[in-house]
Design a protein around this motif. Structure first.
Motif, PDB file in Angstrom:
ATOM      1  N   THR A  62       0.854  -1.188   0.000  1.00 61.28           N
ATOM      2  CA  THR A  62       0.000   0.000   0.000  1.00 61.28           C
ATOM      3  C   THR A  62       0.888   1.234   0.000  1.00 61.28           C
ATOM      4  N   ILE A  63       0.456   2.254  -0.750  1.00 62.03           N
ATOM      5  CA  ILE A  63       1.245   3.471  -0.938  1.00 62.03           C
ATOM      6  C   ILE A  63       0.337   4.680  -0.775  1.00 62.03           C
ATOM      7  N   LEU A  64       0.834   5.716  -0.093  1.00 63.55           N
ATOM      8  CA  LEU A  64       0.189   7.022  -0.016  1.00 63.55           C
ATOM      9  C   LEU A  64       1.196   8.031  -0.554  1.00 63.55           C
ATOM     10  N   VAL A  65       0.829   8.758  -1.616  1.00 62.95           N
ATOM     11  CA  VAL A  65       1.716   9.752  -2.203  1.00 62.95           C
ATOM     12  C   VAL A  65       1.632  11.031  -1.366  1.00 62.95           C
ATOM     13  N   LEU A  66       2.770  11.435  -0.791  1.00 59.48           N
ATOM     14  CA  LEU A  66       2.818  12.617   0.069  1.00 59.48           C
ATOM     15  C   LEU A  66       3.161  13.883  -0.705  1.00 59.48           C
ATOM     16  N   GLU A  67       3.959  13.730  -1.755  1.00 56.40           N
ATOM     17  CA  GLU A  67       4.378  14.892  -2.536  1.00 56.40           C
ATOM     18  C   GLU A  67       4.770  14.431  -3.930  1.00 56.40           C
ATOM     19  N   GLY A  68       4.504  15.245  -4.940  1.00 54.96           N
ATOM     20  CA  GLY A  68       4.896  14.924  -6.305  1.00 54.96           C
ATOM     21  C   GLY A  68       3.950  13.934  -6.955  1.00 54.96           C
ATOM     22  N   VAL A  69       4.469  13.255  -7.977  1.00 51.95           N
ATOM     23  CA  VAL A  69       3.679  12.284  -8.748  1.00 51.95           C
ATOM     24  C   VAL A  69       4.495  11.008  -8.918  1.00 51.95           C
ATOM     25  N   GLN A  70       3.909   9.883  -8.526  1.00 48.37           N
ATOM     26  CA  GLN A  70       4.497   8.563  -8.781  1.00 48.37           C
ATOM     27  C   GLN A  70       3.728   7.936  -9.924  1.00 48.37           C
ATOM     28  N   SER A  71       4.418   7.228 -10.798  1.00 42.13           N
ATOM     29  CA  SER A  71       3.780   6.617 -11.973  1.00 42.13           C
ATOM     30  C   SER A  71       4.131   5.145 -12.069  1.00 42.13           C
ATOM     31  N   ASP A  72       3.234   4.401 -12.717  1.00 43.85           N
ATOM     32  CA  ASP A  72       3.520   3.034 -13.135  1.00 43.85           C
ATOM     33  C   ASP A  72       2.765   2.805 -14.435  1.00 43.85           C
ATOM     34  N   GLU A  73       2.771   1.571 -14.932  1.00 47.12           N
ATOM     35  CA  GLU A  73       2.142   1.291 -16.222  1.00 47.12           C
ATOM     36  C   GLU A  73       0.638   1.559 -16.221  1.00 47.12           C
ATOM     37  N   ALA A  74       0.023   1.622 -15.048  1.00 48.03           N
ATOM     38  CA  ALA A  74      -1.424   1.852 -14.960  1.00 48.03           C
ATOM     39  C   ALA A  74      -1.792   3.329 -14.892  1.00 48.03           C
ATOM     40  N   GLY A  75      -0.814   4.222 -14.619  1.00 42.91           N
ATOM     41  CA  GLY A  75      -1.171   5.637 -14.561  1.00 42.91           C
ATOM     42  C   GLY A  75      -0.259   6.461 -13.687  1.00 42.91           C
ATOM     43  N   ASP A  76      -0.691   7.691 -13.449  1.00 44.12           N
ATOM     44  CA  ASP A  76       0.033   8.664 -12.640  1.00 44.12           C
ATOM     45  C   ASP A  76      -0.758   8.931 -11.369  1.00 44.12           C
ATOM     46  N   TYR A  77      -0.054   9.032 -10.245  1.00 47.40           N
ATOM     47  CA  TYR A  77      -0.697   9.181  -8.949  1.00 47.40           C
ATOM     48  C   TYR A  77      -0.117  10.395  -8.240  1.00 47.40           C
ATOM     49  N   GLY A  78      -0.928  11.423  -8.078  1.00 41.33           N
ATOM     50  CA  GLY A  78      -0.491  12.656  -7.443  1.00 41.33           C
ATOM     51  C   GLY A  78      -0.664  12.632  -5.937  1.00 41.33           C
ATOM     52  N   ARG A  79      -0.286  13.749  -5.336  1.00 39.63           N
ATOM     53  CA  ARG A  79      -0.355  13.930  -3.884  1.00 39.63           C
ATOM     54  C   ARG A  79      -1.725  13.529  -3.343  1.00 39.63           C
ATOM     55  N   GLY A  80      -1.716  12.710  -2.304  1.00 37.23           N
ATOM     56  CA  GLY A  80      -2.953  12.234  -1.689  1.00 37.23           C
ATOM     57  C   GLY A  80      -3.479  10.942  -2.277  1.00 37.23           C
ATOM     58  N   SER A  81      -2.893  10.466  -3.381  1.00 38.11           N
ATOM     59  CA  SER A  81      -3.340   9.202  -3.986  1.00 38.11           C
ATOM     60  C   SER A  81      -2.987   8.034  -3.085  1.00 38.11           C
ATOM     61  N   TYR A  82      -3.889   7.070  -3.021  1.00 36.12           N
ATOM     62  CA  TYR A  82      -3.701   5.847  -2.243  1.00 36.12           C
ATOM     63  C   TYR A  82      -3.707   4.692  -3.232  1.00 36.12           C
ATOM     64  N   ILE A  83      -2.641   3.912  -3.252  1.00 29.85           N
ATOM     65  CA  ILE A  83      -2.462   2.852  -4.240  1.00 29.85           C
ATOM     66  C   ILE A  83      -2.319   1.526  -3.504  1.00 29.85           C
ATOM     67  N   VAL A  84      -3.005   0.501  -4.011  1.00 26.34           N
ATOM     68  CA  VAL A  84      -2.905  -0.839  -3.441  1.00 26.34           C
ATOM     69  C   VAL A  84      -2.468  -1.794  -4.546  1.00 26.34           C
ATOM     70  N   ASN A  85      -1.386  -2.508  -4.300  1.00 28.73           N
ATOM     71  CA  ASN A  85      -0.898  -3.519  -5.234  1.00 28.73           C
ATOM     72  C   ASN A  85      -1.009  -4.884  -4.565  1.00 28.73           C
ATOM     73  N   ALA A  86      -1.801  -5.749  -5.170  1.00 26.80           N
ATOM     74  CA  ALA A  86      -2.091  -7.068  -4.603  1.00 26.80           C
ATOM     75  C   ALA A  86      -0.897  -8.009  -4.742  1.00 26.80           C
ATOM     76  N   PRO A  87      -0.824  -9.021  -3.874  1.00 21.85           N
ATOM     77  CA  PRO A  87       0.220 -10.030  -4.010  1.00 21.85           C
ATOM     78  C   PRO A  87       0.175 -10.660  -5.406  1.00 21.85           C
ATOM     79  N   GLY A  88       1.364 -10.873  -5.979  1.00 14.79           N
ATOM     80  CA  GLY A  88       1.461 -11.488  -7.301  1.00 14.79           C
ATOM     81  C   GLY A  88       1.460 -10.502  -8.451  1.00 14.79           C
ATOM     82  N   THR A  89       1.112  -9.231  -8.199  1.00 16.32           N
ATOM     83  CA  THR A  89       1.117  -8.250  -9.283  1.00 16.32           C
ATOM     84  C   THR A  89       2.539  -7.787  -9.569  1.00 16.32           C
ATOM     85  N   GLU A  90       2.743  -7.300 -10.806  1.00 14.46           N
ATOM     86  CA  GLU A  90       4.053  -6.833 -11.244  1.00 14.46           C
ATOM     87  C   GLU A  90       3.913  -5.472 -11.894  1.00 14.46           C
TER      88      GLU A  90
END
Length: 117
Positions: A62-90
């Protein structure tokens, strides 16, 4: 919103913490290192253009973006975004602008590619 989360998001409470090298141009501040079956909790700071190569999640992440933008193949996640990556995902992770994230891993990830594509 819990006071500690508010401080991290609005007051930049992470800025005075000490970070150590984690990957090329990514540093880490361990809040709680992995111990036994306990999850690891940390702050990751990405410099502009930095990233983490493709990896597999061996447990929940689980990830909470505190500042800036984090990206992966699914999209861009700005400040305040909450991201969940399930077991087995890449995925690969990067930040074009630089970012700071609060992250919790149930288990360490497995790096699949050493260099970013």
């Amino acid at each position: 919103m819990p006071e500690s989360t508010r401080e991290l998001l609005t007051l930049g409470g992470w800025k005075d913490l000490e970070f150590e090298p984690f990957r090329d141009e990514v540093t880490i501040h361990w809040i709680r290192p992995f111990e036994g079956d306990q999850p690891g909790v940390a702050l990751l700071k990405y410099e502009a253009g930095a990233g983490v190569p493709r990896h597999r999640h061996e447990g929940l992440e689980t990830i909470l973006v505190l500042e800036g933008v984090q990206s992966d193949e699914a999209g861009d996640y700005g400040r305040g975004s909450y991201i969940v990556n399930a077991p087995g995902t890449e995925h690969s992770v990067w930040s074009d602008t630089g970012c700071v994230v609060l992250i919790q891993w149930d288990r360490p990830v497995t790096i699949l590619e050493e260099e970013m594509a």
